[in-house]
Design a protein around this motif. Sequence first.
Motif, PDB file in Angstrom:
ATOM      1  N   ALA A  44       0.382  -1.059  -0.032  1.00 21.15           N
ATOM      2  CA  ALA A  44      -0.373  -0.097   0.027  1.00 21.15           C
ATOM      3  C   ALA A  44       0.314   1.442   0.013  1.00 21.15           C
ATOM      4  O   ALA A  44       0.465   2.115   0.099  1.00 21.15           O
ATOM      5  N   SER A  45       2.266   1.095   0.173  1.00 23.18           N
ATOM      6  CA  SER A  45       3.263   2.251   0.205  1.00 23.18           C
ATOM      7  C   SER A  45       4.004   3.001  -0.924  1.00 23.18           C
ATOM      8  O   SER A  45       4.032   1.939  -1.797  1.00 23.18           O
ATOM      9  N   GLU A  46       3.957   3.944  -1.266  1.00 26.25           N
ATOM     10  CA  GLU A  46       5.252   4.715  -2.475  1.00 26.25           C
ATOM     11  C   GLU A  46       6.292   4.025  -1.684  1.00 26.25           C
ATOM     12  O   GLU A  46       6.652   3.247  -1.238  1.00 26.25           O
ATOM     13  N   PRO A  47       6.917   3.352  -3.111  1.00 24.71           N
ATOM     14  CA  PRO A  47       8.386   2.990  -2.988  1.00 24.71           C
ATOM     15  C   PRO A  47       9.489   4.401  -3.001  1.00 24.71           C
ATOM     16  O   PRO A  47      10.229   4.188  -2.275  1.00 24.71           O
ATOM     17  N   GLU A  48       9.148   5.122  -3.589  1.00 25.37           N
ATOM     18  CA  GLU A  48       9.771   6.538  -3.174  1.00 25.37           C
ATOM     19  C   GLU A  48       9.270   7.521  -2.041  1.00 25.37           C
ATOM     20  O   GLU A  48       7.714   7.024  -2.195  1.00 25.37           O
ATOM     21  N   ALA A  49      10.616   8.438  -1.299  1.00 23.98           N
ATOM     22  CA  ALA A  49       9.581   9.437  -0.617  1.00 23.98           C
ATOM     23  C   ALA A  49       8.171  10.273  -1.880  1.00 23.98           C
ATOM     24  O   ALA A  49       8.675  10.465  -2.343  1.00 23.98           O
ATOM     25  N   ASN A  50       7.355  10.333  -1.156  1.00 19.38           N
ATOM     26  CA  ASN A  50       5.978  11.157  -1.989  1.00 19.38           C
ATOM     27  C   ASN A  50       6.611  12.404  -2.288  1.00 19.38           C
ATOM     28  O   ASN A  50       7.146  13.186  -1.450  1.00 19.38           O
ATOM     29  N   ALA A  51       6.339  12.491  -3.567  1.00 13.93           N
ATOM     30  CA  ALA A  51       6.429  13.599  -4.203  1.00 13.93           C
ATOM     31  C   ALA A  51       6.341  14.856  -3.131  1.00 13.93           C
ATOM     32  O   ALA A  51       7.068  16.076  -3.642  1.00 13.93           O
ATOM     33  N   HIS A  52       5.118  15.290  -2.499  1.00 13.12           N
ATOM     34  CA  HIS A  52       4.487  16.631  -2.039  1.00 13.12           C
ATOM     35  C   HIS A  52       5.486  15.986  -0.654  1.00 13.12           C
ATOM     36  O   HIS A  52       5.852  17.803  -0.206  1.00 13.12           O
ATOM     37  N   ASP A  67       6.818   9.749  11.767  1.00 13.30           N
ATOM     38  CA  ASP A  67       5.656   9.747   9.926  1.00 13.30           C
ATOM     39  C   ASP A  67       4.674   8.416  10.550  1.00 13.30           C
ATOM     40  O   ASP A  67       4.732   7.304  10.526  1.00 13.30           O
ATOM     41  N   ALA A  68       3.233   9.728  10.295  1.00  9.09           N
ATOM     42  CA  ALA A  68       2.188   8.926  10.626  1.00  9.09           C
ATOM     43  C   ALA A  68       1.380   7.544   9.966  1.00  9.09           C
ATOM     44  O   ALA A  68       1.381   8.621   8.768  1.00  9.09           O
ATOM     45  N   GLY A  69       1.132   6.877   9.777  1.00  4.99           N
ATOM     46  CA  GLY A  69       0.827   5.483   8.346  1.00  4.99           C
ATOM     47  C   GLY A  69       1.950   5.284   7.696  1.00  4.99           C
ATOM     48  O   GLY A  69       1.991   5.815   6.497  1.00  4.99           O
ATOM     49  N   CYS A  70       3.285   5.035   8.097  1.00  2.22           N
ATOM     50  CA  CYS A  70       4.718   5.250   7.239  1.00  2.22           C
ATOM     51  C   CYS A  70       4.613   3.764   6.319  1.00  2.22           C
ATOM     52  O   CYS A  70       5.583   4.473   6.314  1.00  2.22           O
ATOM     53  N   GLY A  71       3.641   2.957   6.591  1.00  3.53           N
ATOM     54  CA  GLY A  71       3.784   1.818   5.406  1.00  3.53           C
ATOM     55  C   GLY A  71       5.368   1.332   5.324  1.00  3.53           C
ATOM     56  O   GLY A  71       5.214   0.969   6.885  1.00  3.53           O
ATOM     57  N   GLU A  72       5.706   1.152   4.719  1.00  5.43           N
ATOM     58  CA  GLU A  72       6.816   0.568   4.412  1.00  5.43           C
ATOM     59  C   GLU A  72       8.344   0.887   4.195  1.00  5.43           C
ATOM     60  O   GLU A  72       9.382   0.933   4.241  1.00  5.43           O
ATOM     61  N   GLY A  73       7.825   2.694   5.311  1.00 11.22           N
ATOM     62  CA  GLY A  73       8.854   3.411   5.274  1.00 11.22           C
ATOM     63  C   GLY A  73       9.999   4.119   4.462  1.00 11.22           C
ATOM     64  O   GLY A  73      11.115   5.190   4.874  1.00 11.22           O
ATOM     65  N   SER A  97       8.288  -3.688   9.622  1.00  7.78           N
ATOM     66  CA  SER A  97       9.086  -4.966   9.959  1.00  7.78           C
ATOM     67  C   SER A  97       9.882  -4.409   7.980  1.00  7.78           C
ATOM     68  O   SER A  97      11.092  -4.810   8.972  1.00  7.78           O
ATOM     69  N   ARG A  98       9.217  -4.418   7.203  1.00  9.02           N
ATOM     70  CA  ARG A  98      10.077  -4.620   6.035  1.00  9.02           C
ATOM     71  C   ARG A  98      10.476  -2.954   6.152  1.00  9.02           C
ATOM     72  O   ARG A  98      11.735  -2.238   5.600  1.00  9.02           O
ATOM     73  N   GLY A  99      10.265  -2.076   6.506  1.00  9.97           N
ATOM     74  CA  GLY A  99      10.175  -0.417   6.667  1.00  9.97           C
ATOM     75  C   GLY A  99      11.317  -0.228   7.467  1.00  9.97           C
ATOM     76  O   GLY A  99      12.997   0.459   6.637  1.00  9.97           O
ATOM     77  N   ARG A 100      11.835  -1.535   8.501  1.00 14.08           N
ATOM     78  CA  ARG A 100      12.990  -1.674   9.644  1.00 14.08           C
ATOM     79  C   ARG A 100      14.097  -1.923   8.438  1.00 14.08           C
ATOM     80  O   ARG A 100      14.933  -2.054   8.619  1.00 14.08           O
ATOM     81  N   GLU A 101      13.831  -3.237   7.660  1.00 11.70           N
ATOM     82  CA  GLU A 101      14.650  -3.639   6.980  1.00 11.70           C
ATOM     83  C   GLU A 101      15.246  -3.292   5.805  1.00 11.70           C
ATOM     84  O   GLU A 101      16.619  -2.910   5.352  1.00 11.70           O
ATOM     85  N   ALA A 111      19.437   3.964   9.921  1.00 11.22           N
ATOM     86  CA  ALA A 111      18.108   3.079  10.517  1.00 11.22           C
ATOM     87  C   ALA A 111      19.016   3.887  12.216  1.00 11.22           C
ATOM     88  O   ALA A 111      17.449   2.864  13.220  1.00 11.22           O
ATOM     89  N   ALA A 112      19.670   4.202  12.443  1.00 13.45           N
ATOM     90  CA  ALA A 112      19.717   4.143  13.745  1.00 13.45           C
ATOM     91  C   ALA A 112      18.778   5.711  14.438  1.00 13.45           C
ATOM     92  O   ALA A 112      18.372   6.213  14.911  1.00 13.45           O
ATOM     93  N   ARG A 113      18.404   6.078  13.420  1.00 14.34           N
ATOM     94  CA  ARG A 113      17.796   7.737  12.789  1.00 14.34           C
ATOM     95  C   ARG A 113      16.564   7.283  13.406  1.00 14.34           C
ATOM     96  O   ARG A 113      15.166   8.172  13.560  1.00 14.34           O
ATOM     97  N   ILE A 114      15.941   5.979  13.159  1.00  9.41           N
ATOM     98  CA  ILE A 114      14.270   6.265  13.035  1.00  9.41           C
ATOM     99  C   ILE A 114      13.423   4.484  14.051  1.00  9.41           C
ATOM    100  O   ILE A 114      14.702   3.511  14.576  1.00  9.41           O
ATOM    101  N   ASP A 115      12.979   5.095  14.719  1.00  9.01           N
ATOM    102  CA  ASP A 115      11.993   3.955  16.126  1.00  9.01           C
ATOM    103  C   ASP A 115      11.432   3.512  15.502  1.00  9.01           C
ATOM    104  O   ASP A 115      10.208   4.850  15.087  1.00  9.01           O
TER     105      ASP A 115
END
Length: 231
Positions: A44-52, A67-73, A97-101, A111-115
Motif C-alpha cells: 500500500a506504500s509508495e516505493p519512494e518518498a512522496n512527491a509532495h 511519520d504516521a502510517g509510515c507503510g514500508e518507510g 518490519s519491511r521498513g526497518r529492514e 537505521a539508528a535515526r528511526i524508531d
Amino acid sequence: MSTHGADGPADHSSAASAHHRAEHTGREFTGSYWEQRYHDGNSASEPEANAHVVAELSALSPGTALDAGCGEGAVSIWLAERGWQVTAVDIAATAVSRGRERAIRAGTEIAARIDWHAADLTQWDAGVERFDLVCACYVHPVDSNDALFDRLAAAVAPGGTLFIVGHAPGDHHSAAHSDSAHVHVTAAEIAAGLDPQHWDIRRTETRTRSAIRPDGASITMQDSVFRAQRR
Ligand SMILES: C[S@@+](CC[C@H](N)C(=O)[O-])C[C@H]1O[C@@H](n2cnc3c(N)ncnc32)[C@H](O)[C@@H]1O
C-alpha cells in the motif's frame, strides 16, 4: 504510492460534507485489512518518498518527526537521510518490519535515526507537543479522520509542522475499491479542525501527482496537500 489502496466515493467535496463523511464507517480499512494487504505482497506504500513531501518538507531544518502510517518507510527513510530523528508508526506489522529492514539496508546511521512501532494510531499515544514534524500521507482509519488528525495535531511542538496528504474528493482512482466515505479529504477540511489562534496555515491545495498502477499504467492522482505550523 501505489494506487490500489485508496478507496471511497468521490462525490463529496465541500467542507460542509466533512461531518457527514465522518459519520460513515468504512468497512475495509481495519488493521487486518492493511496487514493482509502487505502480507499478500500487495504493497500500500509508495516505493519512494512522496512527491509532495519532497516538495514541501525539503527546506525544513531537521528535528524530531513522526511519520504516521509510515507503510514500508519511504518517507521515514527520506527524513532520516536528511538528519531527522524519526518515529515511524503503522498499524501493519509487516509494513513496519519491511521498513526497518529497508532502513538497515540504507545504512547504520539511517537505521539508528528511526524508531519503528507497529501500532494503531487511533490508540497509540503520540504525546503532546512532542514532534517538530508530524507527517501523514494517505492515512484514513476505520472511523473518523477528524479524531486521528486531532491527535496528530496535538503532537506537534510549538514552531513545528503538521503535514497531511490525502486523497482529494475528485480523485476517481482512489474511489474505485471502497464504500468508505471518509477516504477522501480536502485540505480545507483539515484546516477547519485547527484552532486559528494556534496555527498558521501554510498550504491548502489540491494537486495532481503522477503514479504507476500495479498493472503498469500511468495515471494522474488528485491529492489534498495540507501544511500548517504551530505558533
Ligand atoms: C495508503 S497507505 C500509505 C502509506 C505511506 N504513508 C505512503 O504514503 O506510502 C496507508 C497506511 O496507513 C496505515 N494505517 C491505516 N490505518 C492506520 C491506523 N489506524 N494506525 C496506523 N496506521 C494505519 C496502513 O497500514 C498503511 O500502511
